[in-house]
Design an enzyme around this catalytic site. Structure first.
Site, PDB file in Angstrom:
ATOM      1  N   GLY A  99       0.794  -1.135   0.072  1.00  0.00           N
ATOM      2  CA  GLY A  99       0.046   0.107  -0.046  1.00  0.00           C
ATOM      3  C   GLY A  99       0.920   1.176  -0.014  1.00  0.00           C
ATOM      4  O   GLY A  99       2.170   1.264  -0.408  1.00  0.00           O
ATOM      5  N   GLY A 101       2.426   4.500   2.168  1.00  0.00           N
ATOM      6  CA  GLY A 101       2.555   5.262   3.760  1.00  0.00           C
ATOM      7  C   GLY A 101       2.510   6.746   3.245  1.00  0.00           C
ATOM      8  O   GLY A 101       1.948   7.092   2.445  1.00  0.00           O
ATOM      9  N   GLY A 102       2.886   7.299   4.288  1.00  0.00           N
ATOM     10  CA  GLY A 102       3.027   8.964   4.276  1.00  0.00           C
ATOM     11  C   GLY A 102       3.587   9.595   3.175  1.00  0.00           C
ATOM     12  O   GLY A 102       3.390  10.566   2.690  1.00  0.00           O
ATOM     13  N   GLY A 104       5.331   7.499   0.625  1.00  0.00           N
ATOM     14  CA  GLY A 104       5.460   6.536  -0.632  1.00  0.00           C
ATOM     15  C   GLY A 104       5.073   5.205  -0.434  1.00  0.00           C
ATOM     16  O   GLY A 104       4.279   4.970   0.632  1.00  0.00           O
ATOM     17  N   VAL A 106       4.730   1.191   0.394  1.00  0.00           N
ATOM     18  CA  VAL A 106       5.243   0.149   1.436  1.00  0.00           C
ATOM     19  C   VAL A 106       5.293  -1.113   0.718  1.00  0.00           C
ATOM     20  O   VAL A 106       4.346  -1.675   0.181  1.00  0.00           O
ATOM     21  CB  VAL A 106       4.241   0.181   2.708  1.00  0.00           C
ATOM     22  CG1 VAL A 106       4.871  -0.883   3.533  1.00  0.00           C
ATOM     23  CG2 VAL A 106       4.227   1.708   3.079  1.00  0.00           C
ATOM     24  N   LYS A 120       9.177   0.906   3.999  1.00  0.00           N
ATOM     25  CA  LYS A 120       8.464   2.108   3.605  1.00  0.00           C
ATOM     26  C   LYS A 120       9.471   3.218   3.403  1.00  0.00           C
ATOM     27  O   LYS A 120      10.380   3.486   4.306  1.00  0.00           O
ATOM     28  CB  LYS A 120       7.577   2.311   4.710  1.00  0.00           C
ATOM     29  CG  LYS A 120       7.783   2.734   5.823  1.00  0.00           C
ATOM     30  CD  LYS A 120       6.672   2.950   6.950  1.00  0.00           C
ATOM     31  CE  LYS A 120       5.681   4.247   6.528  1.00  0.00           C
ATOM     32  NZ  LYS A 120       4.646   4.693   7.325  1.00  0.00           N
ATOM     33  N   ASP A 219      -1.323  11.709  15.428  1.00  0.00           N
ATOM     34  CA  ASP A 219      -2.213  11.387  14.308  1.00  0.00           C
ATOM     35  C   ASP A 219      -2.813  10.169  14.512  1.00  0.00           C
ATOM     36  O   ASP A 219      -2.657   9.181  13.728  1.00  0.00           O
ATOM     37  CB  ASP A 219      -1.377  11.451  12.900  1.00  0.00           C
ATOM     38  CG  ASP A 219      -2.067  11.133  11.564  1.00  0.00           C
ATOM     39  OD1 ASP A 219      -3.266  11.712  11.837  1.00  0.00           O
ATOM     40  OD2 ASP A 219      -1.492  11.226  10.848  1.00  0.00           O
TER      41      ASP A 219
END
Length: 369
Positions: A99, A101-102, A104, A106, A120, A219
């Site tokens: 999927g 990540g923040g 780029g 993973v 990641k 977060d």
């Protein structure tokens, strides 16, 4: 007697000496020697050039490592420094994406000892962010708690550092609660939801007490709570995490996911561990309702507050799969605890350690019943 390279057909005194090789043979030898010499020179030149190129590449990679903080991070004993070649092999050339990540994609990987990991991208490190990156990576790698996603290592010989985390096979709590596209929701018992809430709360409480002043996640949301095969929650994604500094808890850059964001932080920039408590309260509502958080007046928080104030119970919003008559009381208690976390006044919210302890006691009392 003929000289070196010459011969005669009989007695040299009676027959003249002549070269052993013909003129054409000598020409062929000369050409061959010339070609060989040229090849040797070209090969030597290429090898020298390649050596210089490799040395330049090595210097470039070493410069990247230093820029990304290798001199400081190599002393962190809980952190493994991987080379790019090692990660290429571990991830099978990044052939199994998990999927985004923040910063780029993973990718899944497998270490030589068969441990599954997630690789990641981190932030791009500059001279202005280097110290912060080094500090945060060092802290993350030293946080040892079963409910904190463990940072195992990193690769610094790349333009953007790569971080290697333990692998969470079940994905995020968001995926579990609300499902992925074209996938049916899997059953989630009340016991499992309580365990996820307790584990997540304990992970956050550990963060808040980790240093003298504590670490805020900043977060907290279901997308940042990962689950392993046994549904054990792992707090993840520390991209916005901050070391809380007493007297310096205000920021001009308000960043995060709005539906989970502490309104005090959103309006004033004041960020404290109680901001995580507010966000966790929203997560508790999602766990007992299995409804998306939403926005504005139709948000889950606004809906639940209206129902709770009117009926002193949130039963109309509880997930029907777990809202059996005998379990309504425990769900109401979880809802009440969520309301405490969602208090507008920061000082009236409980500490994260108190929230986690309250959840443990609720589970114990429910188990006895």
């Amino acid at each position: 007697m003929c000289g070196l390279g010459y011969e005669s057909d009989g007695d040299p005194k009676e027959n003249s000496c002549h070269p052993r090789l013909s003129g054409s043979a000598k020409l062929l030898i000369g050409v061959t020697v010339g070609i060989f010499s040229t090849v040797v020179v070209l090969l030597a030149t290429w090898l020298t050039s390649k050596h210089k190129e490799l040395k330049a590449k090595k210097r470039e990679l070493e410069a990247l490592e230093r820029k990304n903080g290798s001199e400081e991070l190599q002393n962190v004993k809980t952190l493994t420094l991987f080379t790019k070649e090692e990660l290429d092999k571990i991830t099978d050339d990044y052939s199994s994406p998990l999927g985004h990540g923040g910063f780029g994609k993973v990718h899944k990987g497998i270490l030589p000892d068969k441990t599954e990991v997630a690789v990641k991208a981190s932030i791009k490190v500059t001279e202005y962010t280097r110290d912060e990156f080094v500090r945060e990576v060092g802290i993350q790698s030293r946080m040892m708690h079963r409910n904190i996603l463990r940072l195992l290592g990193c690769c610094l010989r790349v333009d953007v550092p790569l971080l290697v985390y333990e692998y969470a096979a079940k994905g995020s709590l968001e995926d579990i609660l609300h499902g992925k596209e074209n996938q049916q929701l899997e059953p989630l018992t009340l016991r499992s939801r309580l365990d996820i809430a307790i584990g997540s709360g304990q992970g956050l409480a550990y963060m808040h007490s980790y240093t003298e002043n504590g670490i805020q996640h900043a977060d907290v949301k279901p997308g940042n709570i990962l689950l392993d095969r046994g549904l054990i929650p792992k707090i993840s994604d520390f991209g916005l995490s901050k070391i809380f500094m007493a007297g310096k808890d205000y920021t001009m850059n308000v960043i995060g996911c709005l539906p989970y964001m502490d309104p005090v932080y959103k309006e004033t920039g004041r960020l404290t561990p109680k901001s995580d408590v507010y966000s966790f309260g929203v997560v508790l509502l999602e766990l007992i309702s299995r409804k998306p958080v939403g926005y504005g007046e139709s948000s889950l928080v606004k809906q639940f507050k209206r129902v709770y104030e009117q009926d002193k119970s949130g039963r109309v919003l509880f997930d029907k799969d777990i809202a059996t008559e005998e379990d309504i009381p425990i769900l109401d208690e979880i809802g009440r605890l969520a309301m405490e976390c969602l208090e507008e006044k920061v000082e009236e919210r409980p500490a994260m350690v108190s929230v986690a302890s309250a959840l443990v006691m609720l589970k114990d009392s429910w188990g006895k019943q």
